[in-house]
Design an enzyme around this catalytic site. Sequence first.
Site, PDB file in Angstrom:
ATOM      1  N   SER A 114      -1.622   2.271   3.063  1.00 37.31           N
ATOM      2  CA  SER A 114      -0.869   3.261   3.830  1.00 37.31           C
ATOM      3  C   SER A 114      -0.995   4.659   3.241  1.00 37.31           C
ATOM      4  O   SER A 114      -0.589   5.625   3.881  1.00 37.31           O
ATOM      5  CB  SER A 114       0.600   2.858   3.971  1.00 37.31           C
ATOM      6  N   HIS A 138      -4.670   0.558   9.668  1.00 34.47           N
ATOM      7  CA  HIS A 138      -3.298   0.714   9.182  1.00 34.47           C
ATOM      8  C   HIS A 138      -2.334   0.127  10.198  1.00 34.47           C
ATOM      9  O   HIS A 138      -1.964   0.778  11.176  1.00 34.47           O
ATOM     10  CB  HIS A 138      -3.023   2.206   8.918  1.00 34.47           C
ATOM     11  N   GLU A 191      -3.376   2.503  13.177  1.00 36.62           N
ATOM     12  CA  GLU A 191      -4.171   3.711  12.924  1.00 36.62           C
ATOM     13  C   GLU A 191      -5.534   3.241  12.417  1.00 36.62           C
ATOM     14  O   GLU A 191      -5.604   2.468  11.454  1.00 36.62           O
ATOM     15  CB  GLU A 191      -3.498   4.593  11.864  1.00 36.62           C
ATOM     16  N   ASN A 214       2.430   8.649   8.677  1.00 37.84           N
ATOM     17  CA  ASN A 214       3.244   8.785   7.464  1.00 37.84           C
ATOM     18  C   ASN A 214       3.209  10.198   6.909  1.00 37.84           C
ATOM     19  O   ASN A 214       4.197  10.681   6.360  1.00 37.84           O
ATOM     20  CB  ASN A 214       2.777   7.789   6.397  1.00 37.84           C
TER      21      ASN A 214
HETATM   22  P1  NAI Z   1       3.309  -7.383  -0.400  1.00 36.06           P
HETATM   23  O1  NAI Z   1       3.708  -7.130  -1.814  1.00 36.06           O
HETATM   24  O2  NAI Z   1       4.279  -8.011   0.506  1.00 36.06           O
HETATM   25  O3  NAI Z   1       1.997  -8.301  -0.372  1.00 36.06           O
HETATM   26  C1  NAI Z   1       0.867  -8.077  -1.167  1.00 36.06           C
HETATM   27  C2  NAI Z   1       0.197  -9.429  -1.397  1.00 36.06           C
HETATM   28  O4  NAI Z   1      -1.055  -9.228  -1.992  1.00 36.06           O
HETATM   29  C3  NAI Z   1       1.002 -10.352  -2.303  1.00 36.06           C
HETATM   30  O5  NAI Z   1       1.197 -11.599  -1.666  1.00 36.06           O
HETATM   31  C4  NAI Z   1       0.109 -10.478  -3.507  1.00 36.06           C
HETATM   32  O6  NAI Z   1       0.229 -11.740  -4.153  1.00 36.06           O
HETATM   33  C5  NAI Z   1      -1.249 -10.282  -2.905  1.00 36.06           C
HETATM   34  N1  NAI Z   1      -2.278  -9.941  -3.867  1.00 36.06           N
HETATM   35  C6  NAI Z   1      -2.182  -9.110  -4.935  1.00 36.06           C
HETATM   36  N2  NAI Z   1      -3.372  -9.070  -5.577  1.00 36.06           N
HETATM   37  C7  NAI Z   1      -4.224  -9.868  -4.896  1.00 36.06           C
HETATM   38  C8  NAI Z   1      -5.587 -10.218  -5.069  1.00 36.06           C
HETATM   39  N3  NAI Z   1      -6.307  -9.732  -6.073  1.00 36.06           N
HETATM   40  N4  NAI Z   1      -6.137 -11.079  -4.182  1.00 36.06           N
HETATM   41  C9  NAI Z   1      -5.408 -11.575  -3.171  1.00 36.06           C
HETATM   42  N5  NAI Z   1      -4.119 -11.271  -2.974  1.00 36.06           N
HETATM   43  C10 NAI Z   1      -3.535 -10.423  -3.821  1.00 36.06           C
HETATM   44  O7  NAI Z   1       2.792  -5.998   0.155  1.00 36.06           O
HETATM   45  P2  NAI Z   1       2.742  -5.487   1.658  1.00 36.06           P
HETATM   46  O8  NAI Z   1       4.000  -4.820   1.991  1.00 36.06           O
HETATM   47  O9  NAI Z   1       2.239  -6.588   2.506  1.00 36.06           O
HETATM   48  O10 NAI Z   1       1.643  -4.349   1.566  1.00 36.06           O
HETATM   49  C11 NAI Z   1       0.265  -4.650   1.527  1.00 36.06           C
HETATM   50  C12 NAI Z   1      -0.519  -3.399   1.873  1.00 36.06           C
HETATM   51  O11 NAI Z   1      -0.124  -2.959   3.163  1.00 36.06           O
HETATM   52  C13 NAI Z   1      -0.269  -2.218   0.959  1.00 36.06           C
HETATM   53  O12 NAI Z   1      -1.481  -1.521   0.826  1.00 36.06           O
HETATM   54  C14 NAI Z   1       0.767  -1.389   1.697  1.00 36.06           C
HETATM   55  O13 NAI Z   1       0.705  -0.026   1.359  1.00 36.06           O
HETATM   56  C15 NAI Z   1       0.301  -1.597   3.122  1.00 36.06           C
HETATM   57  N6  NAI Z   1       1.309  -1.386   4.145  1.00 36.06           N
HETATM   58  C16 NAI Z   1       2.569  -1.870   4.003  1.00 36.06           C
HETATM   59  C17 NAI Z   1       3.509  -1.694   5.009  1.00 36.06           C
HETATM   60  C18 NAI Z   1       4.897  -2.252   4.876  1.00 36.06           C
HETATM   61  O14 NAI Z   1       5.768  -1.853   5.677  1.00 36.06           O
HETATM   62  N7  NAI Z   1       5.150  -3.163   3.967  1.00 36.06           N
HETATM   63  C19 NAI Z   1       3.172  -0.962   6.245  1.00 36.06           C
HETATM   64  C20 NAI Z   1       1.793  -0.573   6.329  1.00 36.06           C
HETATM   65  C21 NAI Z   1       0.908  -0.755   5.300  1.00 36.06           C
END
Ligand code: NAI
Length: 720
Positions: free
Chosen positions: A423, A444, A456, A494
């Site tokens: 993001s 995104h 996006e 954002n």
């Molecule tokens: P989250 O913390 O819920 O999930 C991230 C996941 O990635 C975890 O399950 C973790 O175990 C896994 N992970 C970490 N390292 C890894 C690896 N080397 N290989 C495989 N899996 C791995 O995070 P979330 O909220 O899902 O965010 C993920 C991405 O999405 C980030 O880049 C965030 O900025 C983006 N994002 C998040 C939004 C939100 O509202 N939460 C909205 C839009 C984008």
Amino acid sequence: MMFPVPQTPAVSVAVHDQVALITIDNPPVNALGPEVVNGLSKAIDEVGRDPSVRAAVIVGAGRTFIAGADIKGLEQMAWGSSTGLPEMHDILQRMEDLPKPLVIAMHGTALGGGLEVAMAGHYRVAVLDAQMGQPEVNLGIIPGAEGTQRLPRLVGMEKAIEMCVSGKPVKASDALAAGLIDRIIEGDLATGALAFAREMAGRGGPYPKTRDRSDRLPSRDGLPAILAAGRALATKTRRHMEAPLAVVDALEAAATLPFDDGCLKERDVFMRCVNGDQAKALIHAFFAERGTARVPGITKDTPVAKVASVGIVGAGTMGGGIAMACANAGMTVRLTDATTKALDAGMATIKKNYDVSVARGRFTPAMVEERLGRIRPQVGYEGFGDVDLVVEAVFENLALKKQVASALNDAARLDCLLATNTSTLNIDEIAAAAKRPATMLGLHFFSPANVMRLVEIVRGAATSSESVATALAVAKKLGKVGVVVGNCPGFVGNRMMFPYMYEAQFLVEDGATPEQVDRALTDFGMAMGIFAVDDMAGVDIAWRVRQELKQFSEPGARKPLVADALCELGRFGQKTGKGWYKYGDDRKPMPDPEVQALIERVTSSAGITRRTFQANEIIERTIYALINEGARVLDEGFALRAADIDVIYITGYGFPAWRGGPMFYADRVGLKTVYERVSAFHREFGDRWTPAPLLERLAREGKTFQAMDRGASELAAPRA
Ligand code: NAI
Ligand code: 3HC
């Protein structure tokens, strides 16, 4: 020598064994433009006059029956450059008065004016996957071709209210049960409809005229309660919108006035709505959404890769939601995470979310089983060599994302599209790690990714047109709206949200309360107040970003003090049960006296003088901050059009569609007025309110964002 170019008429008639087949052919969706209306009028005359014709069928060519009046024509009406719809009353009456049976055969989507034409036939048949509806309220208008008078006569007042207020189409099976159609046709629609018409002709007349029916209309005694419930539904489910309430007025006339007088009432209400601001805004939003597919450099010849299988890295909040969105669209998914524990937790959340959908009646257990069967959880990248698209959704950490990109470089096919769901991070840096920048971009998604419609599509410096075209096709396949944006911090949505959110926080420091600001914003029409949004997303997210951004270390820059203080207390929002608000089990935000005390303590020690605020000042400071940044984003070329920004804000950030999006709203307020207020804030608050040069220029020249878009779209490449 010149050969005449054969022209396909918009309406043609062919007689099959004494039954006339009237075909409407006006691609792409057989909209009721003047050619269709005139053609239909002539066809009805022809059928009526020809004694050898015993019955007639109206069918649509191509993908659908008539999808409604031509919205371009409605747009002209809304802006006063045309005064009326093509005259339909006479045609609909002649259809009903035909002395031979007239059968309407529907496939695809029979919407708006399309359904209104259908209801003037004697009989209606449809294929099983056809849908029918009166979606006019979504454009800020009401049915204008007698639909409000015929629909309740066919399906009853309650069902008619539900359909017209929600604007949602019904499936053929529901339409049959409701009395809207008479038969579902299996096999070829035209063949089945012709046979049905012959069967009806064999039975003999008179043939049923919808306008003469009253058996399904409510009694005078029963009517008030039904109307009151309809108006309550409109107020509750279509908050702030005028057309859903207005349509109940027109429907009421069906039960209280003779048919022709009811039609006059409908016309009055229709004209009031189409001349209103909401119709202008909603019609703008309709075309803005479709306009996002027009991207310079992408033509209908740009190759689009087929995407049937997807690999998703990270099974957290976003990865899980994206997996559901893909599985729901029929794609097969390999979902990977770093550990079995994280993967199991991710799958458990997916199952829980599907259970909620079953409980709400959205999916059947069998549908869920099928969808879950498409998601294969795994640790590692096995099988990633077979997928067409990978979406990385690991933690927001550049080093980690680069590491994953490099691993994907080995695991994925060379022609696989690689996407990151970051993001905030720089797509080009991640693409460099993947070593195949042409096939790398940002996708995104917004949370919850299986629900929110916006994606996006972030184009990096080297992203190819083919990759962007494929991403647009993927978004469409997922039922989402893909908007192509440039690669700047926060991208478009954002990036604009930060000044908006900070301004809200400064308002609270200057004397407003979080609930007062949120109330002003929801009264303005935002789906949620910004403090409730911040609590949902996590107050700590911006706190962490803030620590890395230099803008707050610049001299004179105002830093959000209360937000920092909340985070220092561990009040991160919903996930900790406390943030700007406190939360009980129902997750409803409740004002917290502790927050009020904190605000007073922090601002008093910072020497801030607090005062009271009115709602209009709150709206100007927050929404104008959004607009000013939007103008900057546009000027810098990170959004292709102002209308794209509107789509982003309507579909991803809860901006009211009936205001047309922030940039359209600015045009309506008047860019001169917006600029003058921004300039006044600049004088009062300093640099953070520096007017965007584009806003200043357009205001000076007396122009609008919309007019600027029109100029731009002339230059834009043909549609993908
Ligand atoms: P989250 O913390 O819920 O999930 C991230 C996941 O990635 C975890 O399950 C973790 O175990 C896994 N992970 C970490 N390292 C890894 C690896 N080397 N290989 C495989 N899996 C791995 O995070 P979330 O909220 O899902 O965010 C993920 C991405 O999405 C980030 O880049 C965030 O900025 C983006 N994002 C998040 C939004 C939100 O509202 N939460 C909205 C839009 C984008
Ligand atoms: N008038 C003019 N153009 C229309 C149109 C309409 N009613 N409906 C769709 N289009 C155009 C779109 O702008 C788009 O054009 P583009 O390719 O140049 O961008 C093209 O048709 C295809 O549309 P979609 O991309 O939306 O195609 P989908 O297959 O995803 O969806 C649809 C098809 C379900 C028909 C969808 O387009 C839709 O919902 N259209 C609007 C339907 C509607 O609101 N009808 C009521 C109109 S108001 C009315 O009828 C008033 C009456 O009561 C008098």
